[in-house]
Every structure is written in C-alpha cells, then in structure tokens.
Motif scaffolding. Structure first.
Motif, PDB file in Angstrom:
ATOM      1  N   ALA A 131       0.857  -1.196   0.000  1.00  0.00           N
ATOM      2  CA  ALA A 131       0.000   0.000   0.000  1.00  0.00           C
ATOM      3  C   ALA A 131       0.887   1.238   0.000  1.00  0.00           C
ATOM      4  CB  ALA A 131      -0.909   0.009   1.229  1.00  0.00           C
ATOM      5  N   VAL A 132       0.401   2.291  -0.650  1.00  0.00           N
ATOM      6  CA  VAL A 132       1.137   3.547  -0.655  1.00  0.00           C
ATOM      7  C   VAL A 132       0.408   4.543   0.254  1.00  0.00           C
ATOM      8  CG1 VAL A 132       2.133   3.191  -2.940  1.00  0.00           C
ATOM      9  CG2 VAL A 132      -0.073   4.368  -2.741  1.00  0.00           C
ATOM     10  N   ALA A 133       1.161   5.503   0.815  1.00  0.00           N
ATOM     11  CA  ALA A 133       0.566   6.476   1.731  1.00  0.00           C
ATOM     12  C   ALA A 133       1.220   7.824   1.474  1.00  0.00           C
ATOM     13  CB  ALA A 133       0.799   6.052   3.171  1.00  0.00           C
ATOM     14  N   MET A 134       0.414   8.879   1.401  1.00  0.00           N
ATOM     15  CA  MET A 134       1.015  10.185   1.140  1.00  0.00           C
ATOM     16  C   MET A 134       0.138  11.357   1.533  1.00  0.00           C
ATOM     17  SD  MET A 134       0.432   9.994  -2.933  1.00  0.00           S
ATOM     18  CE  MET A 134       1.824  11.029  -3.266  1.00  0.00           C
ATOM     19  N   PRO A 135       0.806  12.472   1.922  1.00  0.00           N
ATOM     20  CA  PRO A 135       0.111  13.751   2.017  1.00  0.00           C
ATOM     21  C   PRO A 135       0.126  14.368   0.619  1.00  0.00           C
ATOM     22  CG  PRO A 135       2.385  14.056   2.648  1.00  0.00           C
ATOM     23  CD  PRO A 135       2.233  12.592   2.281  1.00  0.00           C
ATOM     24  N   THR A 136      -0.835  15.235   0.335  1.00  0.00           N
ATOM     25  CA  THR A 136      -0.943  15.767  -1.021  1.00  0.00           C
ATOM     26  C   THR A 136      -1.729  17.073  -1.008  1.00  0.00           C
ATOM     27  OG1 THR A 136      -1.962  15.335  -3.192  1.00  0.00           O
ATOM     28  CG2 THR A 136      -2.994  14.290  -1.323  1.00  0.00           C
ATOM     29  N   ASN A 137      -1.470  17.921  -1.998  1.00  0.00           N
ATOM     30  CA  ASN A 137      -2.341  19.084  -2.205  1.00  0.00           C
ATOM     31  C   ASN A 137      -3.516  18.718  -3.120  1.00  0.00           C
ATOM     32  OD1 ASN A 137      -1.302  21.015  -0.506  1.00  0.00           O
ATOM     33  ND2 ASN A 137       0.175  21.786  -2.002  1.00  0.00           N
ATOM     34  N   GLY A 138      -3.705  17.428  -3.372  1.00  0.00           N
ATOM     35  CA  GLY A 138      -4.881  16.979  -4.112  1.00  0.00           C
ATOM     36  C   GLY A 138      -4.541  16.134  -5.323  1.00  0.00           C
ATOM     37  N   ASN A 139      -3.858  16.725  -6.290  1.00  0.00           N
ATOM     38  CA  ASN A 139      -3.658  16.032  -7.563  1.00  0.00           C
ATOM     39  C   ASN A 139      -2.786  14.786  -7.456  1.00  0.00           C
ATOM     40  OD1 ASN A 139      -5.250  17.760  -9.140  1.00  0.00           O
ATOM     41  ND2 ASN A 139      -3.584  19.241  -9.336  1.00  0.00           N
ATOM     42  N   ALA A 140      -1.743  14.857  -6.626  1.00  0.00           N
ATOM     43  CA  ALA A 140      -0.891  13.670  -6.483  1.00  0.00           C
ATOM     44  C   ALA A 140      -1.670  12.549  -5.806  1.00  0.00           C
ATOM     45  CB  ALA A 140       0.366  14.000  -5.694  1.00  0.00           C
ATOM     46  N   GLY A 141      -2.431  12.886  -4.785  1.00  0.00           N
ATOM     47  CA  GLY A 141      -3.206  11.863  -4.083  1.00  0.00           C
ATOM     48  C   GLY A 141      -4.205  11.197  -5.004  1.00  0.00           C
ATOM     49  N   ALA A 142      -4.855  12.012  -5.845  1.00  0.00           N
ATOM     50  CA  ALA A 142      -5.815  11.464  -6.800  1.00  0.00           C
ATOM     51  C   ALA A 142      -5.121  10.489  -7.745  1.00  0.00           C
ATOM     52  CB  ALA A 142      -6.470  12.598  -7.590  1.00  0.00           C
ATOM     53  N   ALA A 143      -3.984  10.916  -8.273  1.00  0.00           N
ATOM     54  CA  ALA A 143      -3.280  10.066  -9.242  1.00  0.00           C
ATOM     55  C   ALA A 143      -2.775   8.780  -8.592  1.00  0.00           C
ATOM     56  CB  ALA A 143      -2.112  10.842  -9.860  1.00  0.00           C
ATOM     57  N   TRP A 144      -2.170   8.911  -7.410  1.00  0.00           N
ATOM     58  CA  TRP A 144      -1.624   7.705  -6.766  1.00  0.00           C
ATOM     59  C   TRP A 144      -2.743   6.753  -6.360  1.00  0.00           C
ATOM     60  CZ3 TRP A 144       3.572   6.160  -5.455  1.00  0.00           C
ATOM     61  CH2 TRP A 144       4.549   6.978  -6.040  1.00  0.00           C
ATOM     62  N   ALA A 145      -3.895   7.281  -5.929  1.00  0.00           N
ATOM     63  CA  ALA A 145      -5.008   6.400  -5.562  1.00  0.00           C
ATOM     64  C   ALA A 145      -5.504   5.642  -6.800  1.00  0.00           C
ATOM     65  CB  ALA A 145      -6.136   7.215  -4.936  1.00  0.00           C
ATOM     66  N   THR A 167     -10.479  16.294  -6.424  1.00  0.00           N
ATOM     67  CA  THR A 167      -9.425  15.305  -6.155  1.00  0.00           C
ATOM     68  C   THR A 167      -9.833  14.384  -5.003  1.00  0.00           C
ATOM     69  OG1 THR A 167      -8.159  16.797  -4.696  1.00  0.00           O
ATOM     70  CG2 THR A 167      -7.621  16.847  -7.034  1.00  0.00           C
ATOM     71  N   ARG A 168     -10.651  14.900  -4.069  1.00  0.00           N
ATOM     72  CA  ARG A 168     -11.200  14.024  -3.015  1.00  0.00           C
ATOM     73  C   ARG A 168     -12.013  12.901  -3.642  1.00  0.00           C
ATOM     74  NH1 ARG A 168     -14.578  18.005   0.945  1.00  0.00           N
ATOM     75  NH2 ARG A 168     -12.980  19.605   1.155  1.00  0.00           N
ATOM     76  N   ARG A 169     -12.828  13.331  -4.595  1.00  0.00           N
ATOM     77  CA  ARG A 169     -13.739  12.352  -5.218  1.00  0.00           C
ATOM     78  C   ARG A 169     -12.960  11.303  -6.008  1.00  0.00           C
ATOM     79  NH1 ARG A 169     -18.860  14.756  -4.609  1.00  0.00           N
ATOM     80  NH2 ARG A 169     -18.609  16.959  -4.114  1.00  0.00           N
ATOM     81  N   GLU A 170     -11.860  11.734  -6.622  1.00  0.00           N
ATOM     82  CA  GLU A 170     -11.037  10.773  -7.370  1.00  0.00           C
ATOM     83  C   GLU A 170     -10.445   9.726  -6.431  1.00  0.00           C
ATOM     84  OE1 GLU A 170      -8.770  14.108  -9.493  1.00  0.00           O
ATOM     85  OE2 GLU A 170      -8.681  12.489 -10.952  1.00  0.00           O
TER      86      GLU A 170
END
Ligand SMILES: *Cc1c(COP(=O)(O)O)cnc(C)c1O
Length: 408
Positions: A131-145, A167-170
């Motif tokens: 599993a991957v885990a990260m803080p993000t300003n939105g776009n990175a989190g969306a892409a990694w998820a 990005t939350r929804r993604e």
C-alpha cells in the motif's frame, strides 16, 4: 528478453552515497532525496532516438531509463506523450511567436501527477509494497489512488481541507482511504508518517510515498523533459517555465536533460529553466533573489494555484541547482495575474488550463516585457493540469430563459 531497464543504483542527492535500488528506499541517511542512476553507456547501446520514435505514444517508450525492471510490472493507463501545442495567438499577444505549451491536462486524472504515479506505483508493486501512503495538495493523491487501484495496492491519502474538491472524489471513487486535514500539506505529512510507522510495525507493508521521500516519482516526471526534446526533433527549446511546488517536475526535467546529454541525444547548452511560483507562496523565488541555495518557508502561504502551495520543499536545493545550473531564473506572479492569464489563454487558444500552468503563461509575458526572454526564442510553458479540476476559477453567469423566451 532484452533488458527493459538499465537502473543501476540510487544516489543521495546531497552526498553521493550509493544505495541499493532493488529494495524499498525512502530518503538517504542524511534525509535527502534519492536519485535513480542508470547505466547510460549500456542504454546507449540498447536504444536510439529512432527506435523510440517507433514505440507506442506513452511515457514507457523511454523504459531503458525508467526504473521498472520487468515489463509485466508496468501499471499504465496510457499516460504520456501529451501534445506540445503551438500557441500562435497567445504568443503573438505576448511577443513570443515561438511560445509552446506542453499540455498535461490530457493525462489520466487530468494532471501531470499521473506520470509520477504510474512509474512510482509500478516500481513499488515490483518491489513488493502492498500500500502507498502520502500527504498531497490533491492532484498527487488522486493520481496515486487511481494507479494504486489499477495495481491492486492500497492507498492512504491525506490532504488539506482546502484542496480541490474533485481530487477528493477521485481518491474515494478509486477506493483510497481519504483524510482531510485542517492545515497544510506539511501537517498532513506528519499525520501520514505517524500512521505508516504504526501500521508497518503491525506488518502492513506501506510505503511513505511523500514528495521526494521515494525515488521514482521523479523518474515518471522526467519523461516530460524527454518528450519535449523528442517532440522538437531531439532539439532543446531555449527556455522551459515550470510551476514549482515541491519542485519534483523541474528537478526531473533537469535530470532528464543531463541524462540525454550523457546519452549523446542532445548537445549544446541546456534550456534555461524557470521556476514559477505564486506571490502568496514563493520560497524558491525569494531564495533565488537572495542568491541562496536553500529556501525559508513563508508565513501564511496561500494561492488559488493550490498545487504550488508548498512552503518548504525537501528538494529546494535541487530546484535552485536546476535554475542556477542552466542560467535560468525564478519568478512569482500574483493570483490576479495568473487568473487573468488562464482566462486570456482560453479565449486565445480554446484551452482551459489549471491556475498553476497559467502562472507560467503570466510569467512568460512578464519575462518578455523585462527583456529576459527574446522574441525569437522557443519557449515552452508547462501546463501541469486541466482547468476542469479548478471549476471555481471561472464564474459562468448566463441568462436563464423561459421556454417561450427569446435569444437575441
Ligand atoms: C503538484 C502540482 C504542481 C507542482 O509540482 P511539483 O513538481 O511538485 O513542483 C504544479 N501544478 C499542478 C497542477 C500540480 O498538481
């Protein structure tokens, strides 16, 4: 089967210390980002620019200089080979007829973060991460998820409550575990690091994939540099402007240029790299103007260009190296200027770009006015994402008609 990757080792970006590339690594012992190194002499014998031209139009066309060893481990949604659009009307208006835009609004998830996620997730899966885990300003989190879902990995994502809503929804739609933090990306980072430590002590197999705390996101993003050069017929532009937050993209493009020079694929001076920030959060610009090699976090960082709200980047010294080494510069533009540029570009060229990309367009205009850019130069602005991620940057009031109304 021919070698897919020529990855040789990881190197500390501060001390040059060498680390094994075939185990999961974070930062170096001194806490600095790690850079992936390749056997470029070997790569030169395995592939030529002509071979690359015949490959499918995605970023994996540069696989010899990417870290994934086994093609079976490539997790892809077709990312890469985005257009390098001429901007004739905008260029004429700004006095830059050679203006072009690398348009990353066209990658999966709508922002260039998909490049780092595709390569980072592929390599994480190859190394056995669960599993991957990260803080993000939105776009990175969306892409990694999204890429984690495609790879069958878990994703733990924490972002500021103010991050772009979409990005939350993604993250949620792709099955990621999402937390909103009433603070900034650094606050989210501390909470994620703590959770990863606790979960991993129970054997969960998480990797902390925070910006520059894992080595392969840079590798995905560097393909923007390879593509720009390939799309110009294996020639460098004179200048590349990049909206700089954590700085991964500009560090990565600098790395790509150095690799291509060593491969013998380009020669002559490197493009001048320009770090663009918003005046509400411009630590790199402040450091550059003071002639420093490291940055200081600004008080109360804020800008509508949310992806570049990074008050203290772990790789600040690498961003500044990229700027100094290429004879580039660093420029901050206000939110008013970048929003005006976003609107003007859409009217001129029909392309609705993100505020971060618009900051680069505004900066290009500014640098032309000051004479730093010459009207004869080939100037590439990086648009890092689609305007569709930031619907609130445009208001669309329109008359509502009754069914028996009349359109003038
Ligand atoms: C993350 C992000 C940036 C900044 O990227 P870095 O490579 O970390 O500096 C710029 N624009 C958008 C849209 C982003 O999501």
């Amino acid at each position: 089967m021919p070698e897919f990757s020529t990855l040789s080792h990881l190197e500390c970006s501060r001390t040059g210390e060498v680390l094994d590339a075939d185990t999961v690594q974070g930062t170096s012992a001194s806490g600095a980002p790690l850079l992936a190194r390749y056997d470029l002499d070997r790569a030169r014998t395995l592939v030529t620019p002509a071979d690359i031209a015949a490959r499918p139009p995605d970023l994996w066309r540069y696989h010899e200089v990417l870290p994934v060893r086994d093609p079976a481990h490539v997790v892809t949604m077709g990312e890469g080979m985005t257009p390098l659009l001429p901007l004739p009307r905008a260029g004429a208006r700004l006095g830059l007829p050679g203006l072009r835009m690398k348009d990353e609004g066209l990658v999966p998830t709508g922002a260039f973060k998909a490049r780092g996620a595709a390569v980072g997730v592929s390599r994480a899966a190859e190394l056995g991460v669960r599993a991957v885990a990260m803080p993000t300003n939105g776009n990175a989190g969306a892409a990694w998820a999204c890429y984690a879902a495609r790879a069958g990995l878990g994703a733990l994502i924490a972002m500021p409550v103010d991050a772009p809503e979409i990005t939350r929804r993604e993250v949620v739609v792709s099955g990621g575990e999402l937390y909103l933090v009433d603070g900034l990306i650094g606050d989210a980072g501390r909470l994620v690091a703590d959770a990863v430590a606790r979960r991993n002590s129970a054997g969960a197999g998480y990797q902390d994939t925070s910006t520059l705390r894992e080595p392969y996101r840079i590798e995905g993003k560097k393909t923007m540099g390879y593509e720009i050069v390939e799309q110009l017929g294996w020639r460098c532009p004179d200048v590349i402007l990049y909206p700089t937050g954590g700085g991964v993209g500009i560090i990565a493009i600098h790395k790509a240029l150095a690799e291509m020079r060593e491969l013998g694929w380009i020669s002559g001076p490197l493009p001048r790299l320009v770090a663009v920030q918003a005046t509400g959060c411009a630590p790199i610009v402040d450091a550059f103007e003071a002639g420093l090699r490291e940055s200081t976090a600004p008080a109360d960082p804020h800008t509508v260009a949310f992806g570049i709200t990074v008050p203290r980047a772990l790789g600040d010294f690498l961003v500044l190296d990229a700027v100094y080494d290429t004879g580039g510069t660093a420029v901050a533009v206000s939110d008013d200027e970048l929003l005006a540029a976003e609107h003007a570009l859409a009217r001129d060229e029909g392309t609705w770009i993100c505020p971060e990309g618009a900051a680069c367009v505004a900066a290009a205009g500014r640098l032309r006015e000051s004479g730093w850019l010459d009207g004869s130069e080939t100037v590439v602005v990086l648009n890092t994402g689609s305007g569709l991620i930031y619907p609130d940057t445009v208001t669309a009031d329109a008359p509502v008609l009754a069914t028996d109304g009349r359109i003038p």
